[in-house]
Scaffold this motif. Structure first.
Motif, PDB file in Angstrom:
ATOM      1  N   VAL A   1       0.866  -1.186   0.000  1.00 15.29           N
ATOM      2  CA  VAL A   1       0.000   0.000   0.000  1.00 15.29           C
ATOM      3  C   VAL A   1       0.895   1.226   0.000  1.00 15.29           C
ATOM      4  O   VAL A   1       1.730   1.401   0.892  1.00 15.29           O
ATOM      5  N   ASN A   2       0.719   2.082  -0.973  1.00 17.05           N
ATOM      6  CA  ASN A   2       1.594   3.238  -1.134  1.00 17.05           C
ATOM      7  C   ASN A   2       1.258   4.369  -0.168  1.00 17.05           C
ATOM      8  O   ASN A   2       0.234   4.366   0.502  1.00 17.05           O
ATOM      9  N   SER A   3       2.139   5.358  -0.109  1.00 14.47           N
ATOM     10  CA  SER A   3       2.051   6.545   0.716  1.00 14.47           C
ATOM     11  C   SER A   3       2.224   6.205   2.193  1.00 14.47           C
ATOM     12  O   SER A   3       2.878   5.205   2.529  1.00 14.47           O
ATOM     13  N   TYR A   4       1.654   7.025   3.074  1.00 15.45           N
ATOM     14  CA  TYR A   4       1.851   6.882   4.509  1.00 15.45           C
ATOM     15  C   TYR A   4       0.492   6.735   5.193  1.00 15.45           C
ATOM     16  O   TYR A   4      -0.551   6.901   4.566  1.00 15.45           O
ATOM     17  N   SER A   5       0.507   6.463   6.497  1.00 15.72           N
ATOM     18  CA  SER A   5      -0.756   6.331   7.212  1.00 15.72           C
ATOM     19  C   SER A   5      -1.538   7.651   7.192  1.00 15.72           C
ATOM     20  O   SER A   5      -2.764   7.646   7.177  1.00 15.72           O
ATOM     21  N   ARG A   6      -0.849   8.759   7.237  1.00 11.63           N
ATOM     22  CA  ARG A   6      -1.437  10.073   6.914  1.00 11.63           C
ATOM     23  C   ARG A   6      -0.982  10.431   5.511  1.00 11.63           C
ATOM     24  O   ARG A   6       0.212  10.375   5.210  1.00 11.63           O
ATOM     25  N   ASP A   7      -1.919  10.840   4.662  1.00 10.46           N
ATOM     26  CA  ASP A   7      -1.565  11.031   3.262  1.00 10.46           C
ATOM     27  C   ASP A   7      -0.877  12.375   3.029  1.00 10.46           C
ATOM     28  O   ASP A   7      -0.743  13.214   3.932  1.00 10.46           O
ATOM     29  N   ILE A   8      -0.463  12.585   1.795  1.00  9.45           N
ATOM     30  CA  ILE A   8       0.376  13.733   1.451  1.00  9.45           C
ATOM     31  C   ILE A   8      -0.342  15.056   1.718  1.00  9.45           C
ATOM     32  O   ILE A   8       0.279  16.038   2.131  1.00  9.45           O
ATOM     33  N   ASP A   9      -1.668  15.110   1.516  1.00  8.97           N
ATOM     34  CA  ASP A   9      -2.386  16.352   1.765  1.00  8.97           C
ATOM     35  C   ASP A   9      -2.368  16.725   3.240  1.00  8.97           C
ATOM     36  O   ASP A   9      -2.262  17.908   3.595  1.00  8.97           O
ATOM     37  N   PHE A  10      -2.455  15.738   4.135  1.00 11.68           N
ATOM     38  CA  PHE A  10      -2.345  15.997   5.576  1.00 11.68           C
ATOM     39  C   PHE A  10      -0.978  16.599   5.890  1.00 11.68           C
ATOM     40  O   PHE A  10      -0.868  17.561   6.665  1.00 11.68           O
ATOM     41  N   ILE A  11       0.072  16.018   5.306  1.00 11.26           N
ATOM     42  CA  ILE A  11       1.426  16.523   5.546  1.00 11.26           C
ATOM     43  C   ILE A  11       1.553  17.958   5.043  1.00 11.26           C
ATOM     44  O   ILE A  11       2.114  18.830   5.724  1.00 11.26           O
ATOM     45  N   GLU A  12       1.019  18.226   3.857  1.00 10.92           N
ATOM     46  CA  GLU A  12       1.061  19.584   3.315  1.00 10.92           C
ATOM     47  C   GLU A  12       0.341  20.566   4.234  1.00 10.92           C
ATOM     48  O   GLU A  12       0.844  21.670   4.505  1.00 10.92           O
ATOM     49  N   ASN A  13      -0.841  20.189   4.707  1.00 11.42           N
ATOM     50  CA  ASN A  13      -1.651  21.093   5.525  1.00 11.42           C
ATOM     51  C   ASN A  13      -1.027  21.375   6.884  1.00 11.42           C
ATOM     52  O   ASN A  13      -1.191  22.469   7.431  1.00 11.42           O
ATOM     53  N   HIS A  14      -0.311  20.382   7.430  1.00  8.09           N
ATOM     54  CA  HIS A  14       0.232  20.548   8.779  1.00  8.09           C
ATOM     55  C   HIS A  14       1.682  21.027   8.793  1.00  8.09           C
ATOM     56  O   HIS A  14       2.094  21.709   9.743  1.00  8.09           O
ATOM     57  N   TYR A  15       2.455  20.695   7.766  1.00  9.21           N
ATOM     58  CA  TYR A  15       3.884  20.982   7.807  1.00  9.21           C
ATOM     59  C   TYR A  15       4.378  21.790   6.614  1.00  9.21           C
ATOM     60  O   TYR A  15       5.577  22.034   6.493  1.00  9.21           O
ATOM     61  N   GLY A  16       3.467  22.193   5.737  1.00  5.18           N
ATOM     62  CA  GLY A  16       3.832  23.077   4.649  1.00  5.18           C
ATOM     63  C   GLY A  16       3.965  22.376   3.305  1.00  5.18           C
ATOM     64  O   GLY A  16       4.198  21.166   3.236  1.00  5.18           O
ATOM     65  N   LYS A  17       3.809  23.162   2.249  1.00  5.76           N
ATOM     66  CA  LYS A  17       3.837  22.625   0.891  1.00  5.76           C
ATOM     67  C   LYS A  17       5.186  22.000   0.545  1.00  5.76           C
ATOM     68  O   LYS A  17       5.245  20.977  -0.140  1.00  5.76           O
ATOM     69  N   GLU A  18       6.275  22.624   1.011  1.00  2.00           N
ATOM     70  CA  GLU A  18       7.593  22.108   0.639  1.00  2.00           C
ATOM     71  C   GLU A  18       7.829  20.726   1.241  1.00  2.00           C
ATOM     72  O   GLU A  18       8.276  19.803   0.551  1.00  2.00           O
ATOM     73  N   VAL A  19       7.504  20.566   2.534  1.00  2.00           N
ATOM     74  CA  VAL A  19       7.660  19.254   3.168  1.00  2.00           C
ATOM     75  C   VAL A  19       6.730  18.239   2.506  1.00  2.00           C
ATOM     76  O   VAL A  19       7.111  17.093   2.241  1.00  2.00           O
ATOM     77  N   GLY A  20       5.498  18.673   2.203  1.00  2.00           N
ATOM     78  CA  GLY A  20       4.559  17.784   1.529  1.00  2.00           C
ATOM     79  C   GLY A  20       5.074  17.326   0.178  1.00  2.00           C
ATOM     80  O   GLY A  20       4.940  16.141  -0.182  1.00  2.00           O
ATOM     81  N   ALA A  21       5.677  18.253  -0.577  1.00  2.00           N
ATOM     82  CA  ALA A  21       6.219  17.894  -1.884  1.00  2.00           C
ATOM     83  C   ALA A  21       7.377  16.915  -1.745  1.00  2.00           C
ATOM     84  O   ALA A  21       7.496  15.942  -2.514  1.00  2.00           O
ATOM     85  N   GLN A  22       8.243  17.140  -0.753  1.00  2.00           N
ATOM     86  CA  GLN A  22       9.386  16.245  -0.550  1.00  2.00           C
ATOM     87  C   GLN A  22       8.926  14.854  -0.109  1.00  2.00           C
ATOM     88  O   GLN A  22       9.448  13.831  -0.581  1.00  2.00           O
ATOM     89  N   MET A  23       7.947  14.820   0.797  1.00  2.00           N
ATOM     90  CA  MET A  23       7.413  13.522   1.219  1.00  2.00           C
ATOM     91  C   MET A  23       6.670  12.847   0.074  1.00  2.00           C
ATOM     92  O   MET A  23       6.711  11.620  -0.071  1.00  2.00           O
ATOM     93  N   GLY A  24       6.010  13.651  -0.760  1.00  2.00           N
ATOM     94  CA  GLY A  24       5.307  13.108  -1.912  1.00  2.00           C
ATOM     95  C   GLY A  24       6.246  12.459  -2.907  1.00  2.00           C
ATOM     96  O   GLY A  24       5.897  11.445  -3.539  1.00  2.00           O
ATOM     97  N   GLN A  25       7.439  12.999  -3.047  1.00  2.00           N
ATOM     98  CA  GLN A  25       8.420  12.411  -3.962  1.00  2.00           C
ATOM     99  C   GLN A  25       8.860  11.019  -3.518  1.00  2.00           C
ATOM    100  O   GLN A  25       9.263  10.191  -4.341  1.00  2.00           O
ATOM    101  N   MET A  26       8.749  10.751  -2.210  1.00  2.00           N
ATOM    102  CA  MET A  26       9.184   9.460  -1.679  1.00  2.00           C
ATOM    103  C   MET A  26       8.030   8.489  -1.448  1.00  2.00           C
ATOM    104  O   MET A  26       8.266   7.310  -1.137  1.00  2.00           O
ATOM    105  N   ALA A  27       6.796   8.939  -1.592  1.00  2.00           N
ATOM    106  CA  ALA A  27       5.628   8.184  -1.135  1.00  2.00           C
ATOM    107  C   ALA A  27       5.402   6.885  -1.899  1.00  2.00           C
ATOM    108  O   ALA A  27       4.712   5.991  -1.389  1.00  2.00           O
ATOM    109  N   PHE A  28       5.943   6.771  -3.095  1.00  2.00           N
ATOM    110  CA  PHE A  28       5.654   5.604  -3.941  1.00  2.00           C
ATOM    111  C   PHE A  28       6.912   4.797  -4.264  1.00  2.00           C
ATOM    112  O   PHE A  28       6.914   3.956  -5.150  1.00  2.00           O
TER     113      PHE A  28
END
Length: 426
Positions: A75-102
């Motif tokens: 199952v790809n991504s994380y237990s909290r998805d990329i949009d949660f990460i973006e909303n809580h920790y910022g777009k840049e962190v969300g983008a970086q985590m998104g690059q690794m999610a798959f």
């Protein structure tokens, strides 16, 4: 007395039953890893491929914890998805985590292919919506993942999902063609054999009792000691008091799984015509798939402590029959439980203790792909390329409120609330 794996279908069908030796005496190495699960094996294999000397200490048996007991679904991504990460920790962190999610699933498949690991790997995973609200969420998930470069997704309406899952229970679904399923214990055992083929050494029944920090860290067991340049703590839910400060940041939770008797080919085709794995979209979700020998493996729920096999069966069989009523009377051959590690924010916790003791834990029930990613990220950090590790390490790591006394009842209350929402379809 040496430990054994719990009585599960996976242990009964393991390809490798060899017991590795217990650590005795003093050993020196480049990297010492505590825990022979997916995080430890992925890290060890990545490092061994780069020529590092690696020693792995396992308190019980390879894959004894969640890595050898889980549902076996990619199952790809994380237990909290990329949009949660973006909303809580910022777009840049969300983008970086998104690059690794798959990435984790690709690493897993590389290991299987490169080292010829026999683990019944099959392709395709389905997220099943129990109501229209959940289907709308899957539409949003498809858009989110595609925005981060993942394009192997296909929406299934109520009619289409019945071509993949033989039940009237679901309003629709999302198939991830890069998902899939496998025998998890045989995968981690195969990864261990690959580590050993590259010169790595694994000691079983050698629980770590103390970690000495400093320029030359050391890990002490009852009968020996490993001195290393770097240490990785990857015990997850099974640290057993090794580092109380680390353990206070997360909570062990249990999930339950059953495996039926082998089903006829006709029943298999009716239940899962495309042989995909499935997880629903409830908070306390159900997940299921067919094993390599045609059993239905069905799991779900969350508990705070282990269950006896009889209790596991009584909890899971009613859910299985809601999905597949035709299985009434089918014999259950195996029932087991195991702990995963839940964090307050449901995001994994990576970090350093001092400069050369690393840790990774808390995948919150979403660990198969992220543990394999973790091995790559941690090995890169040890080799001096720490940018991606530091992204994970920058995520806040909160303690559960109320300490050990209150974290279980408070979390159980939260699980009850979300389960009620599932039941009401809100």
């Amino acid at each position: 007395m040496p430990s054994t794996h719990i009585n599960s279908y996976y242990a009964a069908s393991a390809n490798d039953t060899n017991v590795r030796p217990t650590l005795q005496g003093h050993v020196k190495t480049d990297v010492c890893i505590i825990g022979a699960g997916f995080t430890g094996m992925s890290t060890a294999l990545h490092l061994a491929e780069q020529g590092y000397k690696v020693v792995v200490l396992e308190g019980s048996r390879i894959g004894f914890g969640a890595s050898g007991r889980n549902g076996g679904q990619i199952v790809n991504s994380y237990s909290r998805d990329i949009d949660f990460i973006e909303n809580h920790y910022g777009k840049e962190v969300g983008a970086q985590m998104g690059q690794m999610a798959f990435e984790g699933g690709r690493i897993l498949r590389r290991f299987v292919d490169q080292y010829n690991i026999q683990c019944d790997l099959k392709e395709g995973g389905i997220f099943a919506a129990c109501n229209s609200r959940q289907f709308d969420d899957l539409v949003d998930r498809k858009k989110l993942w595609e925005a981060h470069g993942h394009t192997q997704l296909e929406l299934l309406d109520g009619n289409q999902i019945r071509q993949h899952v033989g039940t009237e229970r679901y309003a629709g679904g999302l198939i991830d063609h890069s998902g899939g399923h496998f025998h998890p214990l045989n995968l981690v055992l195969g990864e261990a054999a690959a580590v050993e083929s590259l010169g790595g050494v694994i000691y079983e029944n050698s629980p770590a009792l103390r970690v000495r920090e400093g320029d030359k860290p050391a890990v002490h067991t009852e009968e020996g000691c490993v001195e290393a340049d770097y240490v990785l703590i990857a015990g997850n839910a099974y640290l057993n008091g090794l580092l109380p400060k680390l353990e206070s940041k997360a909570m062990p939770c249990g999930t339950q799984i059953i495996a039926t008797e082998p089903l006829s080919e006709g029943i298999q085709k009716r239940l899962l015509p495309k042989d995909n794995c499935v997880e629903d979209c409830n908070y306390l979700l159900d997940y299921f798939r067919l094993s390599g020998d045609g059993r239905l493996i069905y799991g779900g729920g969350v508990t705070y402590g282990a269950r006896e096999p009889e209790k596991v069966e009584s909890l899971i069989v009613p859910n299985m029959l809601k999905t597949f009523p035709e299985l009434k009377g089918t014999k259950v051959d195996y029932a087991w439980t195991g702990n995963f590690l839940l964090t307050l924010m449901r995001l994994p916790q990576f970090g350093r203790i001092g400069g050369n003791v690393y840790y990774a834990q808390g995948y919150s029930g979403h660990g198969i792909t992220c543990t394999h990613l973790a091995g790559k990220v941690i090995s890169d950090a040890i080799r001096g390329q720490a940018e991606r590790f530091d992204i994970f390490a920058s995520l806040p790591q909160h303690k559960f409120p109320g300490g050990r006394a209150l974290r279980i009842p408070l979390t159980a209350m939260g699980a009850w609330y979300y389960n009620l929402r599932d039941q009401l379809g809100i």
